[in-house]
Design an enzyme around this catalytic site. Structure first.
Site, mmCIF file in Angstrom:
data_model
loop_
_atom_site.group_PDB
_atom_site.id
_atom_site.type_symbol
_atom_site.label_atom_id
_atom_site.label_comp_id
_atom_site.label_asym_id
_atom_site.label_seq_id
_atom_site.Cartn_x
_atom_site.Cartn_y
_atom_site.Cartn_z
ATOM 1 N N GLU A 1 -3.175 3.782 -2.537
ATOM 2 C CA GLU A 1 -3.656 3.736 -1.283
ATOM 3 C C GLU A 1 -5.916 4.631 -0.378
ATOM 4 O O GLU A 1 -6.637 3.283 -0.272
ATOM 5 C CB GLU A 1 -3.215 5.155 -0.310
ATOM 6 C CG GLU A 1 -3.649 4.645 1.846
ATOM 7 C CD GLU A 1 -2.534 5.351 2.870
ATOM 8 O OE1 GLU A 1 -2.311 4.524 4.145
ATOM 9 O OE2 GLU A 1 -2.331 6.240 2.323
ATOM 10 N N GLU A 2 -5.904 5.216 -0.795
ATOM 11 C CA GLU A 2 -7.283 5.390 -0.515
ATOM 12 C C GLU A 2 -8.241 4.607 -1.307
ATOM 13 O O GLU A 2 -9.092 3.795 -1.101
ATOM 14 C CB GLU A 2 -7.797 6.870 -1.051
ATOM 15 C CG GLU A 2 -7.525 8.370 -0.148
ATOM 16 C CD GLU A 2 -6.083 8.252 -0.700
ATOM 17 O OE1 GLU A 2 -5.193 9.559 -0.051
ATOM 18 O OE2 GLU A 2 -5.588 8.181 -1.628
ATOM 19 N N ASP B 1 0.526 -1.010 -0.148
ATOM 20 C CA ASP B 1 -0.012 -0.102 0.312
ATOM 21 C C ASP B 1 1.163 0.977 0.041
ATOM 22 O O ASP B 1 1.730 1.421 0.946
ATOM 23 C CB ASP B 1 -1.023 0.040 1.255
ATOM 24 C CG ASP B 1 -1.424 1.110 1.897
ATOM 25 O OD1 ASP B 1 -1.639 2.099 0.154
ATOM 26 O OD2 ASP B 1 -2.151 1.581 2.703
#
Length: 704
Positions: free
Chosen positions: A474-475, A456
């Site tokens: 990541e989001e 990530d």
């Protein structure tokens, strides 16, 4: 790993862009085109080469003998996987890719994947099968799935397919250690000094673990999450005489949420009733616009009639589901927390309803200033035009998650481990040889990297802008796997030698796009098997890179060393032998908004993985030129039998250039030239920056 053969590699030189700064010797050009596995297997013959002509003749003879059989095997292996992918694809966002594109992109190592005998028997039937698949695939609507991003390298592509495989997963995974195939048996699950388990450690498949202890025990201190249901959670309310008094906030929450909520305006009123001090600060315009104007959302009635009541029920049963506060994963220590999926659902339900106390102050001197926020109020805020498109798509993901966990009780578990690196490697003296790396311009970490340690590209506050406007790698991972969001509740900001490893998170959502084009595209059923602790065989490591405001600074060795330590912290596992460690699925870590150079970041991750004795599957997300550059360099270093300390020495030499604000030579040009100069025994002062068009000598180098 050292006992395995490297995977085959193919390159399309015709599509490579010319590089005015590089003039590669003819031997190196051939090295890029040939199969590195065959090269290593005949290394003894090549040591006897007296000229480049002898050297190349060996490969031309070998490759001509193997080419026909290799191509047949490659097509046969991919044909069946492509057929399954085409027939099972039901997503409108992901037209099936041509079988020709798949076969041209995927390298296959025949000796590992299939035996020659089985291939010969299957050839006759699969030839017809392959042609059928190709014609079927070519009849699909075509589109540019991975646009050229060579001029603007980012962490991930701007337009990704949803979780559909663009090449045969089997063809890649057969080369690497992949869980559960490589996994060692787990010890019995039990609480330990460095591992907190919030339920009775008796795992029965299909049954949610019972919380431990049986009745709620409160801990209102600096080492645990301050729970909304705590008796110590007091909130100031106005009295009839105009004064103020402190009341149990949990009682206020229970009373407020027990009343009917039939619209987004009712929901706003309820949330602000027990968060009255933020009534003039919090903005719910995005939430209102989502339910009133979002054209692609058809489940408004279902949300307020069944999904939201389920969320409220999960939230209000928090003291019965999480019977002890979650310990905080604070800096400078390694500690793990294992929760049941039901406990995570209850905590996230409270986050959705914004019930967590002391979590809304983000000032520098506030109690939780070093922790991410967890309440969803920022996600409910609107954009400039009332609706926030990315926020709307995130809400669809989260609503689908809550719909799933309220209809059917989840029964698995998830472990969150904060790792603190105590013993930093001595990079300058490491004699460890470089591990194998395979690159691909197609595919996704969470799909083709199934069963591997998945990277990530994190923010130091885990989750980054998942509850705000962020919508990159990541989001996106956090909203398609919402259980990851709960880590923001108890994980302090990551330090330079700290990472967060999450094991067992389930994927609930399918998606298309990236950034501003991100779109929820439906429900996803995660069929990943579970281990004996009840966790999915999905392991994610959140590790943050440096944000370089001046990109040329990243080549300085102290910055390189910081990134090496961070990556190694995420990759190493001293509890298992290398044979039981899955490979690493990663890509352009820190190369988007953080302005990292993917050529450098690939080498940094390769060095860290080599020290941790793991292999890498590296995705360039549509950038074919970058894929070829990285693979060619890593093949070159593998051929030269370069050790970590040798490569580190060259990186330090590169950083010592008189740059004057600009890079004198490209990194890979410099590495090629340096090893050539060392090969010909030149002094460092005589080392040239350009690579000449002459032949290279055979054999390995020596660099101390």
């Amino acid at each position: 790993m050292s006992g395995k053969k490297p995977a085959s590699t193919s390159f399309d030189q015709k599509n490579r862009k010319s590089d005015l700064y590089r003039s590669v010797p003819s031997t190196k050009k051939r090295l890029r085109q040939m199969n590195i596995n065959e090269f290593l297997s005949t290394n003894k013959k090549k040591k006897n080469c007296k000229s480049e002509n002898d050297y190349c003749a060996i490969f031309e003879e070998e490759m001509s003998q193997e080419e026909s059989r290799e191509k047949k095997l490659q097509r046969n292996l991919l044909a069946s996987a492509a057929e399954r992918r085409i027939t099972s694809s039901q997503n409108s966002c992901s037209p099936a890719q041509s079988i020709t594109e798949i076969l041209n992109d995927v390298p296959v190592e025949s000796q590992v994947c299939k035996s020659e005998e089985k291939t010969e028997k299957a050839n006759s039937s699969l030839k017809q099968e392959t042609s059928t698949i190709a014609s079927s695939s070519q009849s699909q609507d075509s589109c540019d799935l991975f646009p050229d991003t060579s001029s603007n390298v980012a962490d991930s592509p701007r337009n990704l397919l949803p979780a559909s495989k663009v090449f045969s997963q089997e063809a890649f995974l057969c080369h690497f250690n992949v869980a559960p195939n490589c996994s060692a048996p787990l010890p019995p699950l039990q609480p330990e000094p460095l591992h907190t388990v919030l339920f009775h450690p008796w795992i029965e498949p299909g049954v949610a673990p019972k919380p431990f202890p049986e009745k709620y025990r409160d801990k209102w201190d600096c080492n645990h999450v301050k729970m909304p249901c705590s008796p110590e959670n007091l909130y100031p309310v106005k009295t009839s005489g105009g004064g103020r008094k402190f009341q149990s906030q949990w009682e206020l929450i229970q009373k407020t949420l027990s009343a009917p909520i039939m619209s987004s305006w009712d929901l706003e009123e309820a949330i602000l009733n027990y968060n009255s001090q933020y009534s003039k600060k919090w903005d719910f315009q995005g939430l209102h616009t989502f339910f009133s104007e979002e054209p692609n959302y058809q489940n408004r009635t279902e949300f307020f009639s069944s999904i939201l009541p389920g969320i409220i029920e999960l939230a209000l049963h928090l003291p019965d589901i999480c019977t002890q506060p979650v310990p905080l994963l604070t800096k400078y220590r390694t500690h793990s927390v294992t929760l049941s999926q039901k406990q995570i659902a209850s905590l996230l339900a409270n986050a959705f309803l914004c019930t967590f106390p002391r979590k809304n102050f983000q000032k520098r001197d506030s109690e939780y200033s070093t922790f991410p926020d967890i309440n969803f109020n920022r996600l409910f805020a609107g954009g400039r035009n009332g609706i926030n498109k990315k926020g709307a798509e995130k809400l669809k993901c989260l609503i689908n998650y809550f719909k799933r966990v309220t209809i059917k009780e989840p029964t698995g578990t998830v472990t969150f481990m904060r790792k603190y690196l105590v013993n930093v490697p001595h990079w300058e003296s490491s004699t460890q040889k470089l591990s194998r790396i395979q690159t691909s311009s197609k595919g996704l970490i969470e799909v083709e990297g199934t069963g591997m340690l998945q990277v990530d590209f994190a923010n130091k506050f885990v989750g980054g802008g998942v509850l705000g406007h962020g919508c990159v790698q990541e989001e996106i991972r956090f909203v398609i796997c919402p259980e990851l969001i709960v880590s923001r509740l108890f994980t302090e900001r990551l330090g330079d030698i700290e990472v967060l490893v999450i094991t067992g998170a389930e994927q609930y959502n399918e998606y298309c796009g990236y950034g501003s084009t991100f779109t929820w595209s439906g429900n996803y059923v995660d069929s990943t098997p579970s281990d004996s602790w009840g966790r999915k065989y999905t392991q994610i490591v959140a590790m943050d890179a440096i944000h370089f405001y001046k990109p040329e600074q990243q080549y300085q060795y102290h910055f390189v060393k910081r990134e090496l330590n961070k990556a190694y912290c995420g990759f190493y596992d001293d509890t298992l032998p290398p044979a039981h460690l899955p490979a690493i699925a990663t890509g352009n870590w820190g190369c988007g908004a953080f302005r990292g150079d993917p050529h450098l970041k690939a080498l940094i991750q390769l060095v860290a993985a080599s020290e941790a004795q793991r292999e890498i599957l590296y995705f360039t997300f549509g950038n074919e030129a970058l894929k070829n550059d990285i693979q060619a360099m890593c093949n070159f270093l593998l051929y030269k039998e370069v050790s970590i300390k040798q490569l580190i020495h060259v990186l330090k030499l590169y950083a010592s250039q008189p740059q004057k604000g600009k890079i004198v030579a490209k990194l890979y040009d410099f590495i090629y030239a340096t090893f050539r100069d060392i090969q010909t025994e030149r002094k460092p002062s005589q080392k040239r920056m350009e690579i000449l068009n002459d032949s290279d000598t055979c054999g390995s180098t020596s660099l101390d």
